[in-house]
Scaffold this active site. Structure first.
Site: not given
Ligand code: GDP
Ligand code: IMO
Ligand code: MG
Length: 426
Positions: A16, A40-41
């Site tokens: 996202k 964690g984005h």
């Molecule tokens: P979010 O929480 O939805 O913002 O996603 P996260 O950042 O937690 O996890 C997504 C992970 O995938 C991150 O490490 C990004 O850098 C990586 N990522 C996102 N889009 C792509 C993609 O199209 N290809 C690859 N290989 N990695 C990606």
């Molecule tokens: P983003 O925004 C993936 C999961 C936790 C656990 C459950 C409850 O990066 O996509 P909490 O700490 O919210 O009470 O945990 O939700 N969880 C996530 N899993 N991405 C997240 O956020 C999450 N935020 C919470 O791993 O299973």
């Molecule tokens: Mg995340």
């Protein structure tokens, strides 16, 4: 005017943050509406690699106003650490406004998160330990301390005194741990509050003005639909409503102001923490996805469970949110595979299921009905147009669009800002 929600359609970590970082170039305002530092984005762009927990992913665009809305659970120390990290990378954070109505995650919430998990024994949710559940409990029970309270030391101390005497009784009497010291907490929180004070404001009025003025607004979802406290795989969920409807509540926006909703789906599926996962891959293919996709939690570093794309869950998410298009991420992670599978429905015993059961233990017993598609075994990371993708990759994307019943507007093929294919719908 446009108000577009960017919402996680699976179990989180769909990418996202990177989608918002891209789309924010054409936006005036980016707002977070729920969750807290459990999110964690990851954003990778010219300024560096960032793991944002509370700060919206529009922060890298100097023209964008960034809002932390009333629905977000704010841990002030975490927010300040994130701002310091951004400053260290020369990213301006002047545009950030924090809602005075947002609730504060207090030190006792983080402690209770761990203790409550321990008390669940084998039935742990696998939370991120960021205190979100206990903070939401206090919000709903009307024991919460809000950002506005941090601005007035006398009010803050009075509220803290009342709530901490209760919390300490729980900590000592129920969990048998040491009580927390009121003065330590007061000093820490008030110092953080003083630093945040210049950024605190009435974000409800700000959002409504932006909409009235015809601004281009992006709503950045955190967590995801299958972690929704009402619609997710309860009790293995988070403590918020990460849907489009939840975004309206978390920002004070009327539902009819939302003009579009992009569902962010990973080209396969991951989940961190406990709970049912019908398409989970426990063998070498799952390991390959984890390694190639670097599927380790952004917030906790935990290995993510990996599996194939589940179209039943994907349709469920699409309907709950009213998505208008799909952003499909991490297609490149599938590049090397000879075949790829998609779950098109479930079987349980003799019965065929096409719905998502309320009972998590029933979902855990559902057997996927598989469709197998040929892989493409060609790198896609340099593709910038849909036609550049290998034919079998195009077919895979088209098949997902057909199974979910929505157009795919964006396909990402790498984590960098430019590694994205914009198809121009939605
Ligand atoms: P979010 O929480 O939805 O913002 O996603 P996260 O950042 O937690 O996890 C997504 C992970 O995938 C991150 O490490 C990004 O850098 C990586 N990522 C996102 N889009 C792509 C993609 O199209 N290809 C690859 N290989 N990695 C990606
Ligand atoms: P983003 O925004 C993936 C999961 C936790 C656990 C459950 C409850 O990066 O996509 P909490 O700490 O919210 O009470 O945990 O939700 N969880 C996530 N899993 N991405 C997240 O956020 C999450 N935020 C919470 O791993 O299973
Ligand atoms: Mg995340």
């Amino acid at each position: 005017m446009s108000v577009v929600a960017v919402v996680g359609a699976q179990w989180g970590d769909e990418g996202k943050g990177r989608i918002v970082d891209l789309l924010a170039a054409e936006a005036d305002l980016v707002a977070r509406s729920q969750g807290g530092s459990n999110a964690g984005h990851t954003v990778v762009n010219a300024s560096g690699t960032f793991r944002l927990h509370l700060v919206p992913s529009g922060i890298f665009h100097p023209h964008v106003t960034n809002v932390i809305g009333n629905g977000v659970m704010v841990e002030p120390q975490q927010l300040l650490a994130e701002l310091d990290e951004l400053h260290a990378h020369h990213v301006s954070t002047d545009s950030l406004v924090v809602s005075d109505r947002a609730h504060v995650v207090m030190p006792y919430h983080k402690l209770l998160d761990r203790l409550e998990e321990g008390a669940r024994g084998a039935k742990q949710v696998g939370t991120t330990g960021r205190g979100i559940g206990p903070a939401v409990q206090d919000k709903v029970a009307r024991f919460g301390i809000r950002v506005v309270d941090l601005l007035d030391p006398a009010v803050f101390r009075e509220k803290l005194h009342a709530v901490l005497s209760l919390k300490n009784r729980v900590l000592t009497g129920v969990y048998g741990v040491e009580p927390l010291r009121e003065e330590d907490i007061a000093e820490e929180c008030l110092a953080a509050g003083a630093r945040l004070a210049p950024r605190v404001g009435d974000t409800v009025a700000l959002m409504q003005r932006a909409v009235a003025d015809g601004k281009r607004v992006l709503l950045e979802g955190a967590q995801a639909t299958l972690l929704d406290v009402d619609f997710g795989t309860y009790p293995f969920v988070t403590s918020s409503s990460p849907t489009v409807a939840g975004a309206c509540v978390g920002l004070g926006l009327p539902p009819q102001s939302v003009t579009g909703a992009i569902g962010v789906y990973k080209a396969y599926l991951t989940r961190v923490g406990s709970g049912p996962f019908p398409t989970e891959l426990n063998g070498t293919v799952g390991d390959r996805l984890r390694e190639r996709g670097q599927e380790y939690g952004t917030t906790t570093g935990r290995p993510r469970r990996c599996g194939w794309f589940d179209a039943t869950l994907a349709r469920y998410s699409a309907r709950l949110n009213g998505f208008t298009s799909i952003a499909l991420t991490k297609l490149d992670v599938l590049d090397a595979l000879p075949t790829v599978k998609v779950c098109t429905g479930y079987r349980r015993g003799q019965a065929r299921w096409d719905a998502v059961p309320a009972d998590a233990s029933i979902l855990a017993e559902c057997e996927p009905v598989w469709e197998e598609l040929p892989g493409w075994q060609t790198p896609t990371s340099d593709c910038r147009a849909f036609e550049d993708l290998p034919l079998n990759a195009q077919r895979y994307v088209d098949r997902i669009a057909a199974l979910v019943g929505l157009p795919v507007a964006l396909v990402s093929v790498g984590f960098a800002r430019e590694q994205i294919i914009q198809i121009g719908v939605g």
